[in-house]
Scaffold this motif. Sequence first.
Motif, short mmCIF file in Angstrom:
data_model
loop_
_atom_site.label_atom_id
_atom_site.label_comp_id
_atom_site.label_asym_id
_atom_site.label_seq_id
_atom_site.Cartn_x
_atom_site.Cartn_y
_atom_site.Cartn_z
N THR A 73 5.61 7.21 13.68
CA THR A 73 5.25 5.89 13.24
C THR A 73 5.78 5.69 11.70
O THR A 73 5.30 6.24 10.77
CB THR A 73 4.08 5.33 13.40
OG1 THR A 73 3.72 5.45 14.83
CG2 THR A 73 3.87 3.76 13.17
N TRP A 74 6.74 4.74 11.20
CA TRP A 74 7.04 4.52 9.86
C TRP A 74 6.70 2.99 9.82
O TRP A 74 7.24 1.96 10.41
CB TRP A 74 8.57 4.62 9.89
CG TRP A 74 9.33 4.61 8.58
CD1 TRP A 74 9.30 3.23 7.64
CD2 TRP A 74 9.79 5.50 7.72
NE1 TRP A 74 9.78 3.72 6.39
CE2 TRP A 74 9.97 4.95 6.52
CE3 TRP A 74 9.86 6.87 7.79
CZ2 TRP A 74 10.66 5.76 5.41
CZ3 TRP A 74 10.40 7.80 7.09
CH2 TRP A 74 10.68 7.09 5.51
N VAL A 75 6.23 2.76 8.24
CA VAL A 75 5.79 1.63 8.11
C VAL A 75 6.30 1.41 6.64
O VAL A 75 6.11 2.19 5.64
CB VAL A 75 4.18 1.50 7.89
CG1 VAL A 75 3.81 -0.14 7.27
CG2 VAL A 75 3.64 1.22 9.36
N ASP A 76 7.10 0.23 6.23
CA ASP A 76 7.41 0.06 5.09
C ASP A 76 6.43 -0.76 4.19
O ASP A 76 5.98 -1.82 4.75
CB ASP A 76 8.67 -0.76 5.01
CG ASP A 76 9.90 -0.17 5.45
OD1 ASP A 76 9.98 0.98 5.17
OD2 ASP A 76 10.79 -0.84 6.04
N GLY A 77 5.60 0.00 3.15
CA GLY A 77 4.59 -0.73 2.60
C GLY A 77 3.89 0.02 1.59
O GLY A 77 4.45 1.07 1.40
N THR A 78 2.94 -0.39 1.10
CA THR A 78 1.98 0.37 -0.16
C THR A 78 0.78 0.58 0.28
O THR A 78 0.11 -0.56 0.63
CB THR A 78 2.21 -0.27 -1.47
OG1 THR A 78 3.56 -0.73 -1.84
CG2 THR A 78 1.41 0.39 -2.43
N VAL A 79 0.23 1.80 0.07
CA VAL A 79 -1.29 2.02 0.49
C VAL A 79 -2.12 1.68 -0.76
O VAL A 79 -1.78 1.86 -1.83
CB VAL A 79 -1.53 3.44 0.69
CG1 VAL A 79 -3.03 3.82 0.82
CG2 VAL A 79 -0.94 3.89 1.93
#
Length: 293
Positions: A73-79
């Motif tokens: 699963t790939w998510v573009d974002g920031t933790v």
Amino acid sequence: MRQDVIVIGGSYAGMAAALQLLRARRTVLIVDAGQRRNRFAHHSHGFLGQDGMDPAVIWKTAKDQLSHYPTLTWVDGTVVEAKGQKDAFAVTLDEGSVHHGRRLLLASGVRDELPPVPGLTERWGRTVFHCPYCHGYELEMGKIGVIATGSMSLHQAQMLPEWGKVTLLTNGAVEPDDEMRADLSGRGVTIEPTPVAALEGRADVRLRDGRLLGFAGLFTASRAMLPSDLASLLGCEIEEGPLGQLIVTQSSKETSVPGIYACGDAGRMPHSVSLAVGDGAWAGAQLHRSLIF
């Protein structure tokens, strides 16, 4: 869904780690903020089989290959937040979603803190570099300037005569002692004490006395900084190394916090694409072992 591993950072190290886990049919979530450290460079060198390639192409090719594995699963974002403990971690993304995983891998890389020289930032990764193995060969044994930031700049000045005629621009940041001056002189290095006013043209240095020095390329010892305080908030030990900040890891790449691992530029020195990939592959294998033993 609880992932086996949540990888924070989808650049070379993070993807290399994920590949090992995906091939072991483990579930992996990669969260990537899209801030590759070498995004300013047009060519990557020293990586076997990919020498001279655009680093963005290397990254995209790797991502496309990972996408064929169904457990990714790939998510573009920031933790923005992470908490929990081994086998029960939770991370919150900037858009509000929360994801759970058994292990965390910190592979967010570092950002370069550059000296405040006008014109340097615009040339970073193009005609101003930090790694001679990555960019020295292409300078064709031309004139090389080293803009000093501290003691590491002396080390750069000692090494770089392998790639060209070197001038050390001390810029008020370092003062070589007599022993170092003799060493540099023996290597053919010229020491220029006049402070730097700005960079001009392709790789020209304007000194404060008005002189303009032309170079084939410039090097400076940037300071590596972790991109956020996430590792420290998780309780991971961080140390200041000769090149900047570093998340402390064991040989297994596990940090001081059980279940949290780190690899790539954030978890090793020195830095390069090749070393990041190798470090990531090792971290991925060690993460898999931790899940089965």
